[in-house]
Design an enzyme around this catalytic site. Sequence first.
Site, PDB file in Angstrom:
ATOM      1  NE  ARG A  49      33.293   0.257 -53.832  1.00 19.96           N
ATOM      2  CZ  ARG A  49      32.476  -1.164 -53.486  1.00 19.96           C
ATOM      3  NH1 ARG A  49      32.647  -1.903 -54.258  1.00 19.96           N
ATOM      4  NH2 ARG A  49      31.712  -1.221 -51.982  1.00 19.96           N
ATOM      5  CG  ASP A  51      25.593   4.128 -58.122  1.00 19.30           C
ATOM      6  OD1 ASP A  51      26.570   2.855 -57.800  1.00 19.30           O
ATOM      7  OD2 ASP A  51      24.560   4.505 -57.074  1.00 19.30           O
ATOM      8  NE  ARG A 196      20.351   7.692 -58.174  1.00 20.40           N
ATOM      9  CZ  ARG A 196      20.805   6.671 -59.084  1.00 20.40           C
ATOM     10  NH1 ARG A 196      21.866   5.408 -58.337  1.00 20.40           N
ATOM     11  NH2 ARG A 196      19.768   6.049 -59.808  1.00 20.40           N
TER      12      ARG A 196
END
Length: 260
Positions: A49, A51, A196
């Site tokens: 998945r 974001d 990130r």
Amino acid sequence: MRLALGISYDGRPYQGWQSQPSGQTVQDQLERALALFAARPVATVCAGRTDAGVHGLMQVVHFDTDVQREEFSWVRGTNRYLPPDIAVEWARTVPDAFHSRASAVGRRYAYLLRESPVRPSVDAGRVGWVFRPLDGRAVRQGAALLLGQHDFTSFRAAECQARSPVKTLRRVEVSQRGAYWRIDFEADAFLHHMIRNIMGCLVAVGQGLHPPGWIGEVIAARSRDAAAPTFAPDGLYFLGPVYPPEWNLPSRTPAYDWIP
């Protein structure tokens, strides 16, 4: 039969990969297009998945169907119903034992970062941005400390659902082309926001706010409070999962070739 698809997408207009009540996710758009082409509902399972705002160059999904079509028809037919910023790149019939997530032995990401006193314009949303110069040597020294198996709790989002924070980072490669930096990551798996959060730390090291050895201290702390703030999603690209060769699936798509 079971089918696997390779999907590319621009993540900017969407609320991430996973289906949401709003319908504004990549999965929602893909399943809607597949249902229109197959004339029946289709439920997909993805390799990883992403974001909101994160891009995909080769997301891989699988699904089961009794609809008989040629592989190229699944590509062209589904793309007919997809918005222009999402595309099926390839389709393959796979054995029932194949699972897009569980069959993967690794995952690959790249982060594109623009170093410039002026904010991005034509590449806005497609690259991260720093206006202070980066010290490439310091960034590489800090990145090297991330390699290997570690408890990456310091780089883990609070809402992460992974069972364990221990992951093995196999590769971190830092390159530069003009004003653009590219940092490639490959691991057995990644935590939510892991890259990130790592990027926030590497940028801090590159700008001289911390020495390269600080990265090791952040890892050892096993606390999100020890690390830098989460960096922007704009420059993050999911390059795709890594599968053993026996599945005979593509390892790249043409979308790889446009990023520096």
